[in-house]
Scaffold this motif. Structure first.
Motif, PDB file in Angstrom:
ATOM      1  N   ASN A  45       1.031  30.175  66.930  1.00  0.00           N
ATOM      2  CA  ASN A  45       1.553  31.382  66.288  1.00  0.00           C
ATOM      3  C   ASN A  45       0.839  32.590  66.883  1.00  0.00           C
ATOM      4  OD1 ASN A  45       2.520  33.443  64.749  1.00  0.00           O
ATOM      5  ND2 ASN A  45       1.934  32.590  62.767  1.00  0.00           N
ATOM      6  N   PRO A  46       1.404  33.159  67.954  1.00  0.00           N
ATOM      7  CA  PRO A  46       0.773  34.325  68.578  1.00  0.00           C
ATOM      8  C   PRO A  46       1.067  35.630  67.854  1.00  0.00           C
ATOM      9  CG  PRO A  46       2.765  33.760  69.757  1.00  0.00           C
ATOM     10  CD  PRO A  46       2.602  32.718  68.682  1.00  0.00           C
ATOM     11  N   GLY A  47       1.887  35.554  66.789  1.00  0.00           N
ATOM     12  CA  GLY A  47       2.305  36.761  66.083  1.00  0.00           C
ATOM     13  C   GLY A  47       3.723  37.135  66.461  1.00  0.00           C
ATOM     14  N   GLY A  48       4.227  38.170  65.803  1.00  0.00           N
ATOM     15  CA  GLY A  48       5.565  38.648  66.107  1.00  0.00           C
ATOM     16  C   GLY A  48       6.607  38.137  65.140  1.00  0.00           C
ATOM     17  N   PHE A  49       7.785  38.743  65.242  1.00  0.00           N
ATOM     18  CA  PHE A  49       8.865  38.433  64.311  1.00  0.00           C
ATOM     19  C   PHE A  49      10.183  38.210  65.053  1.00  0.00           C
ATOM     20  CE2 PHE A  49      12.189  40.421  61.471  1.00  0.00           C
ATOM     21  CZ  PHE A  49      12.440  39.256  60.769  1.00  0.00           C
ATOM     22  N   THR A  50      10.697  39.236  65.731  1.00  0.00           N
ATOM     23  CA  THR A  50      11.906  39.046  66.536  1.00  0.00           C
ATOM     24  C   THR A  50      11.507  38.519  67.908  1.00  0.00           C
ATOM     25  OG1 THR A  50      11.941  41.234  67.577  1.00  0.00           O
ATOM     26  CG2 THR A  50      12.909  41.055  65.370  1.00  0.00           C
ATOM     27  N   ASP A  51      12.496  38.050  68.669  1.00  0.00           N
ATOM     28  CA  ASP A  51      12.186  37.512  69.996  1.00  0.00           C
ATOM     29  C   ASP A  51      11.505  38.549  70.887  1.00  0.00           C
ATOM     30  OD1 ASP A  51      13.312  34.855  69.700  1.00  0.00           O
ATOM     31  OD2 ASP A  51      15.278  35.816  69.704  1.00  0.00           O
TER      32      ASP A  51
END
Length: 252
Positions: free
Chosen positions: A190-196
């Protein structure tokens, strides 16, 4: 990623990006347990497959190869967003820039002349995808481009379709698996972020790419890009607001 980290450690460069995933779930009324279930199911589907290149140690080797190509060689990298247009891509191809498309953004390559399109495909290091990018993502799978494949609550059918397409190829693409839960899941990251789009940035930063080496092409928060694949436009615009927030805390 600091020098003390192993190349296969994808801890987020900004820990707040993990907290923001919880904020996103709260905003949309989603449950983390559903994200976790999808992630566990994806992990099982990949590791129970008969494809030896998807074994856990092989996925770590894929990550190490990306580390060498993108970090050790100090490459300049363009993240391609869903609003990418051919002229933007052509300008990037005039320089030795490596490409990291967000899901269906690879579709823009179909609008380039064949010889230039082949050049562009050779520049793609990986595609960051939650498997709903449509024809562009499918073409990347057929070309055996490494896929950073993401699991979340409502994309189980999509990632299953992508895995089925991949397994039907003579040379299936290499995989790296990501999730968006607060839990540690061995074999996933899980490197972070939400959308691609913002997840691609988070992935690169977690890998160890310097911020100054990353540029964003076709990343818009005011419109739904034409390479967004299968999407609900109203909901997508809400998601893009969160993408902007994620990019902002990473200095973009």
């Amino acid at each position: 990623m600091s020098d003390s980290h192993h190349p296969t450690d994808l801890s987020p460069s900004v820990p707040a990006s993990i907290e923001m995933q919880t904020e996103v779930r709260d905003f949309f009324g989603w449950r983390e347990t559903d994200d976790f279930h999808s992630a566990q199911s994806l992990l099982s589907a990949v590791e129970d497959s008969e494809n030896p290149t998807w074994a856990r140690h092989k996925r770590l080797a894929t990550l190490s190869k990306l580390y060498r190509r993108l970090v050790i060689r100090q490459a300049d990298i363009a993240v391609l967003g869903a609003a990418i247009e051919p002229d933007e891509l052509l300008a990037a191809l005039e320089t030795p820039t490596i490409l990291v498309p967000a899901d269906g953004a690879t579709g823009v390559l179909s609008e380039l002349p064949a010889s230039i399109s082949d050049k562009a495909w050779s520049r793609i290091a990986c595609v960051v995808s939650d498997a709903d990018g449509g024809s562009g993502t499918n073409e990347a799978v057929r070309r055996a481009v490494p896929i950073v494949l993401h699991a979340h609550a409502d994309n189980t059918a999509n990632w299953r379709d992508l895995l089925n397409l991949a397994m039907a190829q003579v040379e299936p693409p290499e995989l790296i698996l990501t999730h968006q839960t607060t839990k540690k899941i061995p074999g996933m990251h899980n490197p972070g972020g939400f959308t691609d789009g913002d997840r691609a940035v988070c992935f690169l930063l977690a890998l160890g790419v310097e911020r100054r080496r990353i540029s964003l092409l076709g990343t818009r928060t005011d419109i739904v890009g034409r390479w967004s694949g299968y999407t609900n436009e109203e909901r997508k615009l809400e998601k893009l607001i969160w993408m902007e927030r994620v990019l902002d805390i990473h200095g973009f």
